[in-house]
Design an enzyme around this catalytic site. Structure first.
Site, PDB file in Angstrom:
ATOM      1  CB  SER A 138      40.901  36.188  36.272  1.00  0.00           C
ATOM      2  OG  SER A 138      41.384  36.130  34.933  1.00  0.00           O
ATOM      3  CE1 TYR A 151      40.522  41.662  35.416  1.00  0.00           C
ATOM      4  CE2 TYR A 151      41.956  39.821  34.866  1.00  0.00           C
ATOM      5  CZ  TYR A 151      40.746  40.273  35.189  1.00  0.00           C
ATOM      6  OH  TYR A 151      39.509  39.342  34.917  1.00  0.00           O
TER       7      TYR A 151
HETATM    8  P1  NAD Z   1      31.152  43.485  33.237  1.00  0.00           P
HETATM    9  O1  NAD Z   1      31.954  44.581  32.877  1.00  0.00           O
HETATM   10  O2  NAD Z   1      30.271  42.786  32.577  1.00  0.00           O
HETATM   11  O3  NAD Z   1      30.577  43.596  34.782  1.00  0.00           O
HETATM   12  C1  NAD Z   1      31.334  43.918  35.968  1.00  0.00           C
HETATM   13  C2  NAD Z   1      30.539  44.545  36.818  1.00  0.00           C
HETATM   14  O4  NAD Z   1      31.211  45.122  38.039  1.00  0.00           O
HETATM   15  C3  NAD Z   1      29.179  45.504  36.340  1.00  0.00           C
HETATM   16  O5  NAD Z   1      28.303  45.165  36.990  1.00  0.00           O
HETATM   17  C4  NAD Z   1      29.840  46.891  37.026  1.00  0.00           C
HETATM   18  O6  NAD Z   1      28.687  47.721  37.418  1.00  0.00           O
HETATM   19  C5  NAD Z   1      30.463  46.259  38.295  1.00  0.00           C
HETATM   20  N1  NAD Z   1      31.569  47.274  38.583  1.00  0.00           N
HETATM   21  C6  NAD Z   1      32.548  47.916  38.265  1.00  0.00           C
HETATM   22  N2  NAD Z   1      33.272  48.689  38.823  1.00  0.00           N
HETATM   23  C7  NAD Z   1      32.376  48.766  39.871  1.00  0.00           C
HETATM   24  C8  NAD Z   1      32.668  49.602  40.895  1.00  0.00           C
HETATM   25  N3  NAD Z   1      33.304  50.614  41.399  1.00  0.00           N
HETATM   26  N4  NAD Z   1      31.534  49.409  42.101  1.00  0.00           N
HETATM   27  C9  NAD Z   1      30.654  48.590  42.148  1.00  0.00           C
HETATM   28  N5  NAD Z   1      30.294  47.935  40.804  1.00  0.00           N
HETATM   29  C10 NAD Z   1      31.410  48.100  39.971  1.00  0.00           C
HETATM   30  O7  NAD Z   1      32.404  42.174  33.547  1.00  0.00           O
HETATM   31  P2  NAD Z   1      32.538  40.718  33.883  1.00  0.00           P
HETATM   32  O8  NAD Z   1      33.265  40.199  32.651  1.00  0.00           O
HETATM   33  O9  NAD Z   1      31.297  40.108  34.116  1.00  0.00           O
HETATM   34  O10 NAD Z   1      33.479  40.431  35.057  1.00  0.00           O
HETATM   35  C11 NAD Z   1      33.068  40.194  36.360  1.00  0.00           C
HETATM   36  C12 NAD Z   1      34.216  39.535  36.957  1.00  0.00           C
HETATM   37  O11 NAD Z   1      34.735  38.468  36.478  1.00  0.00           O
HETATM   38  C13 NAD Z   1      35.484  40.766  37.149  1.00  0.00           C
HETATM   39  O12 NAD Z   1      36.022  40.592  38.601  1.00  0.00           O
HETATM   40  C14 NAD Z   1      36.244  40.293  36.019  1.00  0.00           C
HETATM   41  O13 NAD Z   1      37.663  40.299  36.497  1.00  0.00           O
HETATM   42  C15 NAD Z   1      36.287  38.524  36.156  1.00  0.00           C
HETATM   43  N6  NAD Z   1      36.501  37.650  35.014  1.00  0.00           N
HETATM   44  C16 NAD Z   1      36.043  38.055  33.916  1.00  0.00           C
HETATM   45  C17 NAD Z   1      36.466  37.278  32.897  1.00  0.00           C
HETATM   46  C18 NAD Z   1      35.872  37.379  31.514  1.00  0.00           C
HETATM   47  O14 NAD Z   1      36.720  37.077  30.510  1.00  0.00           O
HETATM   48  N7  NAD Z   1      34.710  38.378  31.372  1.00  0.00           N
HETATM   49  C19 NAD Z   1      37.435  36.372  32.981  1.00  0.00           C
HETATM   50  C20 NAD Z   1      37.999  36.085  34.033  1.00  0.00           C
HETATM   51  C21 NAD Z   1      37.363  36.984  35.074  1.00  0.00           C
END
Ligand code: NAD
Length: 256
Positions: A138, A151
Site C-alpha cells: 500500500s 495497517y
Molecule cells: P477487498 O475487501 O475488496 O478484498 C479483500 C480480499 O481479501 C477479499 O477477497 C477477502 O475475502 C479476502 N480476505 C480478507 N480476509 C481474509 C482472510 N482472513 N482469509 C482469506 N481471505 C481474506 O479489498 P481490496 O481493496 O481489494 O484490498 C486488497 C489488498 O489491497 C489488501 O491487502 C489491501 O490492504 C490492499 N490495498 C487496498 C487499497 C484500496 O484503496 N482498496 C489501497 C492500497 C492497498
C-alpha cells in the site's frame, strides 16, 4: 505450458482485478477469498477466458489451510509460478481504543500469511529456477496516516519481507516485489468511506475528496486494471532484474 498464479483475496476488488489480467494472459489461476460465491466467481473467470482455475476459501489466519491450498494446487498444476499476496483487511481507530484482536487479525492476514505462503511455494520455485512473489502492500507501506496503526505496520512489514525475499531469491531467478497502491475503489474502501462519513459527520463525497484523494496529486482512484497489468509485467521473464522493490502506484502521494 501455461504458468500458474495463486492470488489471495482474488474473489473481490484488487485481487479479482489482478486475476482478470492474468486470465487474459492465459495463466492457470488459483483463486482464494472468503466471499461466499468465490467458487462461482472463479468458475466464471475460467469460462470467460478459457483457462483452468481452482478455488480455495483458505483463511489467511490458518496456516494449515494455507499449506493445504499450496499442496493441492501444486499437485494439479505442477508448481505455483507466481504468488500474489493480496488478501488484506483494514481497521481505523485511535491507538488508545484500537482493539488488540483487530491488531492481531491485521498483522496475521496482511503480513504473516505472506510469510507462510512464501515458505510453502519457495522450494518448488527454487527447484525450477523461476518464481515471482508479488505482495500487494500500500502507499501505507511507505508513509503513515493517523488511526491506522496496525495497517501501516503490516504494510511496512511486508515491504521489509519483500526486500529480504528479493535478496534470497536472486540466485534462483525468484523475484519479489511489493506494489504500493494509493486509493482503489473496492469494497474495502467503500466501507472506509461509509465509516468515516459517519465518524466525522461528513458527506461521503467530502470523505473521498477531502480525506482520501487529497493526499494524491492525481485526484482519481487507482484502477484495478493498472495494478493487474503491473503485476503481470512483474511476473514475466522480462522483469527478472526487478526485485526487492516497493513500487508506488498512488497518483503521486509518495512524491510529496
Ligand atoms: P477487498 O475487501 O475488496 O478484498 C479483500 C480480499 O481479501 C477479499 O477477497 C477477502 O475475502 C479476502 N480476505 C480478507 N480476509 C481474509 C482472510 N482472513 N482469509 C482469506 N481471505 C481474506 O479489498 P481490496 O481493496 O481489494 O484490498 C486488497 C489488498 O489491497 C489488501 O491487502 C489491501 O490492504 C490492499 N490495498 C487496498 C487499497 C484500496 O484503496 N482498496 C489501497 C492500497 C492497498
Amino acid at each position: 505450458m501455461a504458468r500458474t498464479a495463486l492470488i489471495t483475496g482474488s474473489t473481490s476488488g484488487i485481487g479479482l482485478g489482478i486475476a482478470t489480467e492474468f486470465a487474459k494472459a492465459k495463466y492457470n489461476i488459483v483463486f482464494n477469498g472468503l466471499e461466499p460465491n468465490g467458487a462461482e466467481i472463479a468458475a466464471n473467470v475460467g469460462k470467460q477466458y478459457g483457462i483452468e482455475t481452482m478455488f480455495f476459501p483458505a483463511n489467511m489466519l490458518k496456516v494449515d489451510e494455507l499449506k493445504d491450498m499450496v499442496t493441492k494446487a501444486t499437485e494439479k498444476f505442477g508448481a505455483i509460478d507466481v504468488l500474489v499476496c493480496n488478501a488484506g483487511i483494514q481497521y481505523v481507530s485511535p491507538i488508545e481504543d484500537f482493539p488488540a484482536e483487530k491488531w492481531d487479525a491485521i498483522i496475521g492476514i496482511n503480513l504473516t500469511s505472506a510469510f507462510h505462503l512464501t515458505k510453502a511455494v519457495w522450494p518448488k520455485m527454487k527447484e525450477q529456477k523461476f518464481g515471482r512473489i508479488i505482495n500487494i502492500a500500500s502507499a501505507h507501506g511507505l508513509v503513515a496516516s493517523e488511526f491506522k496503526s496496525a495497517y501501516v505496520t503490516s504494510k511496512h512489514g511486508i515491504v521489509g519481507l519483500t526486500k529480504v525475499l528479493g535478496l534470497e531469491g536472486a540466485p534462483f531467478n525468484i523475484t519479489a516485489n511489493a506494489i504500493c497502491p494509493g486509493y482503489v475503489k473496492t469494497p474495502l474502501v467503500d466501507k472506509q468511506i461509509a465509516d468515516q462519513a459517519k465518524a466525522h459527520n461528513m458527506s461521503e463525497a467530502d470523505v473521498v475528496n477531502k480525506v482520501m484523494l487529497y493526499k494524491q496529486a492525481v485526484k482519481d482512484f487507482v484502477p484495478v486494471e493498472t495494478l493487474g497489468q503491473l503485476a503481470l509485467f512483474l511476473a514475466s521473464e522480462g522483469a527478472k532484474t526487478i526485485t526487492g522493490t516497493a513500487m508506488p502506484v498512488d497518483g503521486g502521494w509518495n512524491a510529496q
